[in-house]
Each structure stands twice: as structure tokens, then as C-alpha cells.
Design a protein around this motif. Structure first.
Motif, short mmCIF file in Angstrom:
data_model
loop_
_atom_site.label_atom_id
_atom_site.label_comp_id
_atom_site.label_asym_id
_atom_site.label_seq_id
_atom_site.Cartn_x
_atom_site.Cartn_y
_atom_site.Cartn_z
N ARG A 5 1.15 -1.37 -0.17
CA ARG A 5 -0.12 -0.36 0.17
C ARG A 5 0.43 1.49 0.70
O ARG A 5 0.31 2.38 -0.23
N LYS A 6 1.95 1.38 0.87
CA LYS A 6 2.99 2.34 0.87
C LYS A 6 3.51 2.73 -0.44
O LYS A 6 3.41 3.61 -0.63
N THR A 7 3.87 1.91 -1.17
CA THR A 7 4.22 1.54 -2.90
C THR A 7 3.25 2.74 -3.33
O THR A 7 3.39 3.34 -4.13
N LEU A 8 2.44 1.73 -3.51
CA LEU A 8 1.24 2.37 -4.04
C LEU A 8 1.10 4.19 -3.77
O LEU A 8 0.14 4.90 -4.56
N ILE A 12 1.01 7.73 -6.61
CA ILE A 12 -0.26 8.44 -6.90
C ILE A 12 0.94 9.60 -7.64
O ILE A 12 0.44 10.30 -8.32
N PRO A 13 1.60 9.91 -7.16
CA PRO A 13 2.07 11.06 -7.69
C PRO A 13 2.74 11.27 -8.91
O PRO A 13 2.72 11.81 -9.96
N LEU A 14 3.28 10.24 -9.26
CA LEU A 14 3.95 9.54 -10.07
C LEU A 14 2.91 10.07 -11.54
O LEU A 14 3.00 10.37 -12.58
N ALA A 15 1.54 8.93 -11.11
CA ALA A 15 0.20 8.51 -11.70
C ALA A 15 -0.15 10.13 -12.42
O ALA A 15 -0.51 10.76 -13.73
N LEU A 16 -0.42 10.62 -11.41
CA LEU A 16 -0.88 12.33 -11.44
C LEU A 16 0.10 13.68 -12.46
O LEU A 16 -0.18 13.97 -13.05
#
Lengths: 185, 163
Positions: A5-8, A12-16
């Protein structure tokens, strides 16, 4: 918090960022100077202007009907108009058989200077309407020369090209459209 | 180098004063008998875009086209047309882009609700993160660190106490 979950969370910022890059790279392919015209698909505005070459002759929207027309907004003070002039001469030559016509809208210009430009570089226009005060240019939504409208036989505006017409624009965009409109009876 | 600096500031100052003076000058030719109409005119040209220099309003732009459009808007308003009618006149010719504030319709919906949506998502994420922290405050501390934290906290609660 579990490790996956932490990796996920870190992803998130990378996806944004990826989304942002997507939007920005799309932005790079568009030109903000090219504002879409609301006149596409509508009848050309009614106008009555003196012809550039014959001041006593009046030209109106009726002079465009019955034939596919390229309406080119130009002025002698406009360097890009000078740049596209040669291409327009060649395009007009192709329409000599009567299949389409090139019409000028001489915009915010002086008659002497406009005539001088045509005398020096040739006249591609069947006629040019003389609009020194931007009366008709305003109705056409002109915001800079050169602009070129493609108008079908019934006087409906089908396309607006902003900026100079060159060989590439003509071959890839304008010519196919003119052919298509010519084919429609 | 240092000697030149005051000159540069002076030049900038003069430039600013002169440029605002000319901008104000061009608008003085528009006079109205009705002050309300004049206010409406000035408001409208401040909220419409010059399509030549796209980051300037019609009120601020020195472009020839902006001058033509100011004249036309003035003429229409002198004729007694309402603000809505003038806006319609402009949009019919130049499209929605002429307005600084885009009208609310399907194609502009993301512009209008996008920021609100982002704010809502942000608040939800923040709330969840804060609640998680509250429920499970210091999950990553080793037993030694936890013991030290308790010691330190106890000390701040009762300053007289020595370690």
C-alpha cells in the motif's frame, strides 16, 4: 500500513505527473493563436463593398454563390500575405477552369498600396472587396491577416484557415476540401 | 555596474508612467450621457479579450483590432443595446474565446467544476490521512524510541520533573 500500500501511495504523485505531462504535451501540439471560428457551417455574412479594382462596382455575398470560393483576407501591410501570395497565384491558376474561384477581402488597407501590391506580384483574385474600416472583416470574425475561408456553392462557410496558405496547407487541407465541395452538386 | 542601476530604475519608472498614460488616453474618447451605461461599457471591454494579443483585454490592448472592437461596442451601446446583446454580437463573430469568463456549457464544464472537484478530492485525501494518523499515531517507532518518546512527553507535561 502494508508495504504494497505504501508503494501504491508513492505511485500516486507519479500517476498525477503522467496525467499532467499528457495534458501539457497535447498543449504543445495546438496553437493558441488559432481560435476556432463560430461561423463554420453558417452562411457568409451579408456585405456590400466596393471592388478594389473598380471602385464604382459593388460586390456582395451574391457574387460568391454558384461556385466554390476561397475567400482570402489580405492587406499590403501584412508580411505573411506577401509570403502566401505566390501560392495563391498558383491556386488561382488551378481554378481558371471555372471550378472554383479565389476572392480577396482587402482588409484595413489603403487602395493605392493594395493596387500596387497586385501590380508588382500579380492578382490571384477574381475580385477583391475593399474593406478599409474593418466593417465586413468584423462580421467575418477576422482578427488578423491572412485568413482564408472556404465557402461552398450555397454560400456556407465550410472551413477557416488562419495564417498563410502554403503548398503544404493547400495540398493537405484546402485542396481536398475544395474537391469535395466541388463534387457536391 | 552599480552606477547604472538608478538610471535603469528611472527608465522603468518613466516607461510605466508613459505606458499607463497612453492606455488611459485611448479610452477617453468614449463618452456617455448615462453614467450607468458608461460603467457597463468599461466593465465589458475589461472582460473581453483582444484576439491579437490574447492576454490583454479590449480595454488594455493597443492593437488595431482592439480599437475597432472598442469602437463597435461603443457604437452598439450608444444605440441602446444591452450588455447581453453586445456579448452575443461578439461571440457570434469571434467565438466564446473572446470572453474572459467562458459560458457554462458541456464543453466548458471541466473548466468550471474541475477545480472544485480537485479541491473536494484533496480534502478527502487529507481527512483520511489525518484520521489514519490519529488512529495509529507512531507506527514506525521501535520499542526503544517509543520508550524515549514517552519519557520526553512526560517531561514536557511536568517541567519541574527532572529526567
Amino acid at each position: 500500513m502494508s508495504k504494497s500500500r505504501k508503494t501504491l501511495t508513492y505511485l500516486i504523485p507519479l500517476a498525477l505527473f503522467a496525467v499532467l505531462v499528457g495534458f501539457l504535451s497535447y498543449g504543445l501540439t495546438t496553437d493558441p493563436r488559432k481560435v476556432p471560428s463560430p461561423l463554420i457551417g453558417k452562411s457568409i455574412p451579408e456585405f456590400a463593398l466596393p471592388a478594389l479594382m473598380e471602385p464604382t462596382r459593388q460586390v456582395t455575398q451574391e457574387d460568391l454563390k454558384g461556385r466554390v470560393s476561397l475567400v482570402n483576407v489580405w492587406a499590403s501591410w501584412c508580411p505573411s500575405c506577401r509570403a502566401e501570395h505566390k501560392a495563391l497565384m498558383e491556386i488561382a491558376q488551378q481554378g481558371r477552369d471555372g471550378s472554383f474561384q479565389v476572392i480577396g477581402l482587402n482588409w484595413k488597407d489603403e487602395r493605392d498600396l493594395a493596387l500596387e501590391m497586385l501590380r508588382l506580384f500579380g492578382n490571384p483574385y477574381a475580385f477583391s472587396a475593399f474593406d478599409p474600416d474593418n466593417d465586413v472583416g468584423l462580421d467575418f470574425g477576422v482578427y488578423g491577416a491572412p485568413e482564408t475561408f472556404i465557402v461552398d456553392r450555397d454560400g456556407i462557410i465550410r472551413y477557416k484557415h488562419i495564417g498563410p496558405v502554403d503548398e503544404e496547407v493547400w495540398q493537405q487541407t484546402l485542396s481536398p476540401l475544395v474537391e469535395e465541395l466541388k463534387a457536391k452538386s | 555596474m552599480a552606477l547604472h542601476r538608478p538610471h535603469r530604475w528611472l527608465a522603468l519608472l518613466v516607461g510605466l508612467v508613459v505606458s499607463t498614460a497612453t492606455a488611459a488616453f485611448t479610452l477617453e474618447e468614449y463618452t456617455f450621457d448615462d453614467p450607468a451605461r458608461e460603467a457597463a461599457f468599461r466593465e465589458l471591454i475589461g472582460q473581453t479579450r483582444c484576439l491579437v494579443c490574447q492576454n490583454e483585454s479590449l480595454a488594455a490592448s493597443q492593437a488595431g483590432l482592439a480599437q475597432d472592437l472598442r469602437d463597435e461596442i461603443y457604437r452598439l451601446m450608444q444605440e441602446g443595446r444591452s450588455r447581453e446583446e453586445v456579448v452575443e454580437f461578439l461571440v457570434e463573430r469571434y467565438g466564446d474565446f473572446v470572453l474572459y469568463e467562458p459560458p457554462l456549457k458541456l464543453s466548458t464544464l471541466p473548466l468550471w467544476i474541475g477545480p472544485l472537484l480537485l479541491a473536494v478530492v484533496g480534502v478527502i485525501v487529507l481527512r483520511r490521512a489525518l484520521l489514519n494518523k490519529q488512529r495509529d499515531p507512531e507506527e514506525n517507532l521501535s520499542p526503544e524510541e517509543e520508550a524515549r518518546l514517552k519519557r520526553l512527553l512526560a517531561r514536557t507535561r511536568d517541567p519541574q520533573d527532572s529526567e
